[in-house]
Design an enzyme around this catalytic site. Sequence first.
Site, PDB file in Angstrom:
ATOM      1  N   LEU A  82      11.285   0.778   7.045  1.00  0.00           N
ATOM      2  CA  LEU A  82      10.648   1.276   5.831  1.00  0.00           C
ATOM      3  C   LEU A  82      11.302   2.621   5.519  1.00  0.00           C
ATOM      4  O   LEU A  82      11.331   3.506   6.386  1.00  0.00           O
ATOM      5  CB  LEU A  82       9.140   1.474   6.037  1.00  0.00           C
ATOM      6  CG  LEU A  82       8.464   2.013   4.785  1.00  0.00           C
ATOM      7  CD1 LEU A  82       8.305   0.905   3.739  1.00  0.00           C
ATOM      8  CD2 LEU A  82       7.123   2.637   5.089  1.00  0.00           C
ATOM      9  N   GLU A 103      12.779   1.735  13.950  1.00  0.00           N
ATOM     10  CA  GLU A 103      11.795   2.779  13.635  1.00  0.00           C
ATOM     11  C   GLU A 103      10.628   2.705  14.601  1.00  0.00           C
ATOM     12  O   GLU A 103      10.632   1.893  15.533  1.00  0.00           O
ATOM     13  CB  GLU A 103      11.322   2.631  12.186  1.00  0.00           C
ATOM     14  CG  GLU A 103      10.680   1.281  11.894  1.00  0.00           C
ATOM     15  CD  GLU A 103      10.305   1.083  10.432  1.00  0.00           C
ATOM     16  OE1 GLU A 103      10.281   2.045   9.655  1.00  0.00           O
ATOM     17  OE2 GLU A 103       9.995  -0.074  10.078  1.00  0.00           O
ATOM     18  N   LYS A 142       6.499  -1.945   1.878  1.00  0.00           N
ATOM     19  CA  LYS A 142       5.319  -1.335   2.511  1.00  0.00           C
ATOM     20  C   LYS A 142       4.159  -2.308   2.339  1.00  0.00           C
ATOM     21  O   LYS A 142       3.244  -2.108   1.534  1.00  0.00           O
ATOM     22  CB  LYS A 142       5.032   0.052   1.908  1.00  0.00           C
ATOM     23  CG  LYS A 142       4.158   0.902   2.832  1.00  0.00           C
ATOM     24  CD  LYS A 142       4.244   2.365   2.494  1.00  0.00           C
ATOM     25  CE  LYS A 142       3.186   3.210   3.186  1.00  0.00           C
ATOM     26  NZ  LYS A 142       3.336   3.341   4.632  1.00  0.00           N
ATOM     27  N   TYR A 174       0.836  -1.202   0.000  1.00  0.00           N
ATOM     28  CA  TYR A 174       0.000   0.000   0.000  1.00  0.00           C
ATOM     29  C   TYR A 174       0.869   1.250   0.000  1.00  0.00           C
ATOM     30  O   TYR A 174       2.082   1.175   0.196  1.00  0.00           O
ATOM     31  CB  TYR A 174      -0.957  -0.003   1.206  1.00  0.00           C
ATOM     32  CG  TYR A 174      -0.296   0.289   2.534  1.00  0.00           C
ATOM     33  CD1 TYR A 174       0.525  -0.652   3.145  1.00  0.00           C
ATOM     34  CD2 TYR A 174      -0.461   1.513   3.168  1.00  0.00           C
ATOM     35  CE1 TYR A 174       1.147  -0.389   4.357  1.00  0.00           C
ATOM     36  CE2 TYR A 174       0.153   1.791   4.387  1.00  0.00           C
ATOM     37  CZ  TYR A 174       0.956   0.832   4.973  1.00  0.00           C
ATOM     38  OH  TYR A 174       1.570   1.105   6.169  1.00  0.00           O
TER      39      TYR A 174
HETATM   40  C1  LIG Z   1       6.726   1.322   9.601  1.00  0.00           C
HETATM   41  C2  LIG Z   1       6.789   2.670   8.998  1.00  0.00           C
HETATM   42  N1  LIG Z   1       7.973   3.300   8.935  1.00  0.00           N
HETATM   43  C3  LIG Z   1       8.086   4.537   8.401  1.00  0.00           C
HETATM   44  C4  LIG Z   1       6.976   5.204   7.904  1.00  0.00           C
HETATM   45  C5  LIG Z   1       7.136   6.593   7.336  1.00  0.00           C
HETATM   46  O1  LIG Z   1       7.000   6.589   5.939  1.00  0.00           O
HETATM   47  P1  LIG Z   1       6.487   7.879   5.167  1.00  0.00           P
HETATM   48  O2  LIG Z   1       7.348   9.021   5.612  1.00  0.00           O
HETATM   49  O3  LIG Z   1       6.661   7.572   3.744  1.00  0.00           O
HETATM   50  O4  LIG Z   1       5.044   8.057   5.566  1.00  0.00           O
HETATM   51  C6  LIG Z   1       5.726   4.593   7.931  1.00  0.00           C
HETATM   52  C7  LIG Z   1       4.547   5.256   7.389  1.00  0.00           C
HETATM   53  O5  LIG Z   1       3.449   4.784   7.417  1.00  0.00           O
HETATM   54  C8  LIG Z   1       5.632   3.282   8.488  1.00  0.00           C
HETATM   55  O6  LIG Z   1       4.447   2.641   8.536  1.00  0.00           O
END
Ligand SMILES: Cc1ncc(COP(=O)(O)O)c(C=O)c1O
Length: 299
Positions: free
Chosen positions: A214, A190, A158, A42
């Site tokens: 991610l 994270e 993702k 997603y």
């Molecule tokens: C596990 C995880 N890490 C990092 C992020 C941050 O990603 P982004 O800055 O692209 O929203 C998300 C965002 O949903 C996430 O679910």
Amino acid sequence: MTEVIQGVTGDPTVYVNGEFLPLSKASISVLDRGFIFGDGIYEVVPIYHGQPFRMQEHLERLDRSLSKLEITPPMDGQSRSDLVKQLIAKGSDKGCAMVYIQVTRGVAKRDHAFPVPPVKPTVFAMLAPMTPPGTEQRSNGLSAISIADDRWLHCDIKSVSLLGNVLAKQAAVKAGVDEVIQFRADYLTEGASCNIWVVKNGAVYAPPKDNLVLEGIRYGLFEELCREQGIAFHLSPIPRADVEVADELMLSSATREILPIVKLDHEDVGTGKPGPVYQQLRRAYDDRIAALASTGQPA
Ligand SMILES: Cc1ncc(COP(=O)(O)O)c(C=O)c1O
């Protein structure tokens, strides 16, 4: 209809497999591999002033996630960005919103192995309201607890298989804090749904873009903003001990943008107040959002 997408009453238009239709009429098969196996990916693209923010980067990550799962992209680059723009145009919300896009491997007999082609991926997308962080969170900051990262080793995808992240977020809820900061073998990874940033002596540090996190779209954006603002920016493995003595901690995601974490495991982070590096990056982030309104161009 009552509230079906958080914050939306009525029957908003959503997109399923090539068709725009009211949410009440949208359906997918119970044999969809996204439902049966969590076999899909997603994206969440934030929208400000009716304009997508960092859309190309989000759509490129969608492609990378698909490629890692060997799912053939169901739409080309132009159709994907057209889809985002069409959903924005069909929505009533011209302020803050997000476009959610989900692609699964499609519908097939239940069997773990990939189905024999041709199987068409399922595509679902919707515009949903997004409440950006309010003054309270921006000025007072958030609290977090540290937990062991016990997710799988493909956190760079993702994926809609989010059970590890769901359990991590629930640990925060149970502890009465806003977020978790995860550590794998005592190294920072994270949050449950965000990246974590460490500030020490005026420089910004984040874990490397590997399979353990991610790569948020804010990784690229923060690098740009730090360069612009003259703030040193480093990606390197970060031991827990360094997080514990950080001057500032911040989180970032599409929906929470950039926010300070001022308490970790019930102890103050630095002064216990949002710090100067956060304030500087926050202003720079706000400027990028404001630029969308004035130029109508992707920021
Ligand atoms: C596990 C995880 N890490 C990092 C992020 C941050 O990603 P982004 O800055 O692209 O929203 C998300 C965002 O949903 C996430 O679910």
